[in-house]
Design a protein around this motif. Structure first.
Motif, short mmCIF file in Angstrom:
data_model
loop_
_atom_site.label_atom_id
_atom_site.label_comp_id
_atom_site.label_asym_id
_atom_site.label_seq_id
_atom_site.Cartn_x
_atom_site.Cartn_y
_atom_site.Cartn_z
N LEU A 12 24.49 -49.06 -4.86
CA LEU A 12 24.94 -49.36 -6.22
C LEU A 12 25.55 -50.75 -6.26
O LEU A 12 26.33 -51.12 -5.37
CB LEU A 12 25.99 -48.34 -6.68
CG LEU A 12 25.56 -46.87 -6.73
CD1 LEU A 12 26.72 -46.00 -7.19
CD2 LEU A 12 24.36 -46.68 -7.64
N GLN A 13 25.19 -51.51 -7.28
CA GLN A 13 25.85 -52.78 -7.55
C GLN A 13 26.89 -52.53 -8.63
O GLN A 13 26.58 -52.17 -9.75
CB GLN A 13 24.85 -53.82 -8.01
CG GLN A 13 25.48 -55.17 -8.36
CD GLN A 13 24.45 -56.20 -8.74
OE1 GLN A 13 23.60 -56.57 -7.94
NE2 GLN A 13 24.50 -56.66 -9.98
N LEU A 14 28.17 -52.71 -8.26
CA LEU A 14 29.28 -52.44 -9.16
C LEU A 14 29.96 -53.73 -9.59
O LEU A 14 30.13 -54.65 -8.77
CB LEU A 14 30.33 -51.54 -8.48
CG LEU A 14 29.86 -50.20 -7.91
CD1 LEU A 14 31.02 -49.49 -7.23
CD2 LEU A 14 29.25 -49.33 -8.99
N ARG A 15 30.36 -53.77 -10.84
CA ARG A 15 31.19 -54.87 -11.33
C ARG A 15 32.57 -54.30 -11.63
O ARG A 15 32.70 -53.35 -12.42
CB ARG A 15 30.62 -55.52 -12.58
CG ARG A 15 31.35 -56.80 -12.99
CD ARG A 15 30.77 -57.38 -14.27
NE ARG A 15 31.23 -58.71 -14.56
CZ ARG A 15 32.39 -59.01 -15.15
NH1 ARG A 15 33.21 -58.04 -15.51
NH2 ARG A 15 32.72 -60.27 -15.38
N VAL A 29 30.26 -56.00 -6.26
CA VAL A 29 30.13 -55.48 -4.90
C VAL A 29 28.89 -54.60 -4.79
O VAL A 29 28.45 -53.96 -5.77
CB VAL A 29 31.38 -54.67 -4.47
CG1 VAL A 29 32.61 -55.55 -4.43
CG2 VAL A 29 31.60 -53.48 -5.38
N LEU A 30 28.32 -54.55 -3.59
CA LEU A 30 27.25 -53.63 -3.25
C LEU A 30 27.83 -52.56 -2.34
O LEU A 30 28.46 -52.88 -1.33
CB LEU A 30 26.11 -54.35 -2.52
CG LEU A 30 25.43 -55.51 -3.27
CD1 LEU A 30 24.35 -56.14 -2.38
CD2 LEU A 30 24.84 -55.04 -4.58
N VAL A 31 27.64 -51.30 -2.72
CA VAL A 31 28.19 -50.19 -1.92
C VAL A 31 27.11 -49.13 -1.76
O VAL A 31 26.30 -48.91 -2.66
CB VAL A 31 29.44 -49.56 -2.58
CG1 VAL A 31 30.56 -50.57 -2.70
CG2 VAL A 31 29.11 -48.96 -3.94
N PRO A 32 27.08 -48.45 -0.60
CA PRO A 32 26.15 -47.34 -0.45
C PRO A 32 26.57 -46.19 -1.35
O PRO A 32 27.77 -45.94 -1.53
CB PRO A 32 26.27 -46.97 1.03
CG PRO A 32 27.63 -47.46 1.44
CD PRO A 32 27.90 -48.68 0.59
N THR A 83 31.61 -38.03 -2.94
CA THR A 83 30.95 -39.32 -2.81
C THR A 83 30.53 -39.80 -4.19
O THR A 83 30.49 -39.02 -5.16
CB THR A 83 29.69 -39.21 -1.92
OG1 THR A 83 28.74 -38.36 -2.59
CG2 THR A 83 30.04 -38.63 -0.55
N LEU A 84 30.17 -41.07 -4.29
CA LEU A 84 29.63 -41.58 -5.55
C LEU A 84 28.33 -40.87 -5.92
O LEU A 84 28.04 -40.65 -7.10
CB LEU A 84 29.40 -43.09 -5.44
CG LEU A 84 30.65 -43.96 -5.42
CD1 LEU A 84 30.29 -45.39 -5.03
CD2 LEU A 84 31.34 -43.94 -6.76
N ARG A 122 24.27 -54.70 5.77
CA ARG A 122 25.72 -54.84 5.89
C ARG A 122 26.39 -54.45 4.57
O ARG A 122 26.42 -55.22 3.62
CB ARG A 122 26.07 -56.28 6.26
CG ARG A 122 27.52 -56.47 6.61
CD ARG A 122 27.75 -57.91 7.01
NE ARG A 122 29.15 -58.16 7.27
CZ ARG A 122 29.65 -59.36 7.53
NH1 ARG A 122 28.86 -60.41 7.54
NH2 ARG A 122 30.93 -59.52 7.76
N LEU A 123 26.91 -53.24 4.53
CA LEU A 123 27.58 -52.72 3.34
C LEU A 123 28.87 -52.03 3.73
O LEU A 123 28.98 -51.48 4.82
CB LEU A 123 26.67 -51.72 2.62
CG LEU A 123 25.35 -52.25 2.06
CD1 LEU A 123 24.53 -51.11 1.50
CD2 LEU A 123 25.59 -53.30 0.99
N PRO A 124 29.85 -52.02 2.82
CA PRO A 124 29.88 -52.67 1.50
C PRO A 124 29.99 -54.19 1.63
O PRO A 124 30.44 -54.69 2.65
CB PRO A 124 31.13 -52.07 0.84
CG PRO A 124 32.00 -51.67 1.98
CD PRO A 124 31.09 -51.28 3.10
N ARG A 125 29.61 -54.87 0.54
CA ARG A 125 29.61 -56.34 0.56
C ARG A 125 29.92 -56.86 -0.83
O ARG A 125 29.41 -56.37 -1.83
CB ARG A 125 28.25 -56.86 1.02
CG ARG A 125 28.16 -58.36 1.17
CD ARG A 125 27.01 -58.75 2.06
NE ARG A 125 25.78 -58.05 1.73
CZ ARG A 125 24.81 -58.56 0.96
NH1 ARG A 125 24.94 -59.76 0.42
NH2 ARG A 125 23.71 -57.87 0.73
#
Length: 202
Positions: A12-15, A29-32, A83-84, A122-125
């Motif tokens: 997921l790309q989160l703002r 951020v990018l998070v699994p 989890t998300l 490489r996550l989160p980033r």
């Protein structure tokens, strides 16, 4: 020999943005998607620049999620149990993250994109961001904006000029310099944030 690639994972790309700040403070951020809410809390702490000294809560689709503590506000579900992925969040869907129940720093978190990425990524980033985070224990938004006005770069130059007008007491000067540094050195550093993020899932 056959090549058997590892399956891709949902990302997921989160703002994340702090509500009410001008100029704004936000991070992308990018998070699994298999990230726990408790781990997302740590991600937000790192990328925004908080130091995790206070309570927090998520509000997702009208329900509150947070850490369980005796004698404090109780939550619908504890954050380390979900989890998300459990929410099947849609693109452009948002939820709220609140940090420090006294200051009530409210963060708007929005799902900008959903994507598949190879597992060895490489996550989160943190991929983008702008604006400094308020200092801890500054109070709420009104106190922060007032203090920021008193600690602007122009006020700093006036303070430096005032040092020429009288004798300097080194101990007093050291304390005053420390207070100025809290305000003048608050730029967002994406590289530093990304160096700390891998520790969250370690």
């Amino acid at each position: 020999m056959s090549f058997d690639p590892q399956p891709a994972i949902s990302v997921l790309q989160l703002r994340i943005s702090v509500r009410g700040l001008s100029p704004p403070a936000w991070r992308r951020v990018l998070v699994p998607e298999h990230l726990m809410l408790a781990q997302l809390h740590k991600v937000i702490q790192v990328v925004m620049g908080w130091t995790d000294e206070h309570l927090h809560q998520f509000t997702i689709r009208g329900r509150r999620y947070g850490e369980a503590h005796d004698g404090v506000l109780q939550f619908s579900t504890v954050a380390n149990e979900l989890t998300l992925a459990a929410f099947s969040l849609r693109e452009h869907e948002g939820f709220i993250y609140v940090y420090d129940f006294n200051a009530w720093w409210r963060h708007d978190v929005r799902v900008e994109r959903r994507m598949l990425r190879p597992r060895p990524c490489r996550l989160p980033r943190c991929v983008a961001g702008c604006g400094p985070c308020p200092p801890e224990d500054i109070g709420g938004i009104d106190q922060y904006l007032e203090s920021r006005g008193e600690r602007s770069e122009y006020e700093f130059l006036d303070w430096l000029e005032s040092l020429r007008e009288g004798p300097i007491v080194l101990d007093d000067l050291r304390d005053e310099v420390d207070q100025w540094l809290v305000w003048l050195d608050r730029r967002f550093d994406r590289r530093t944030a990304n160096e700390r993020l891998p520790q969250i899932l370690a």
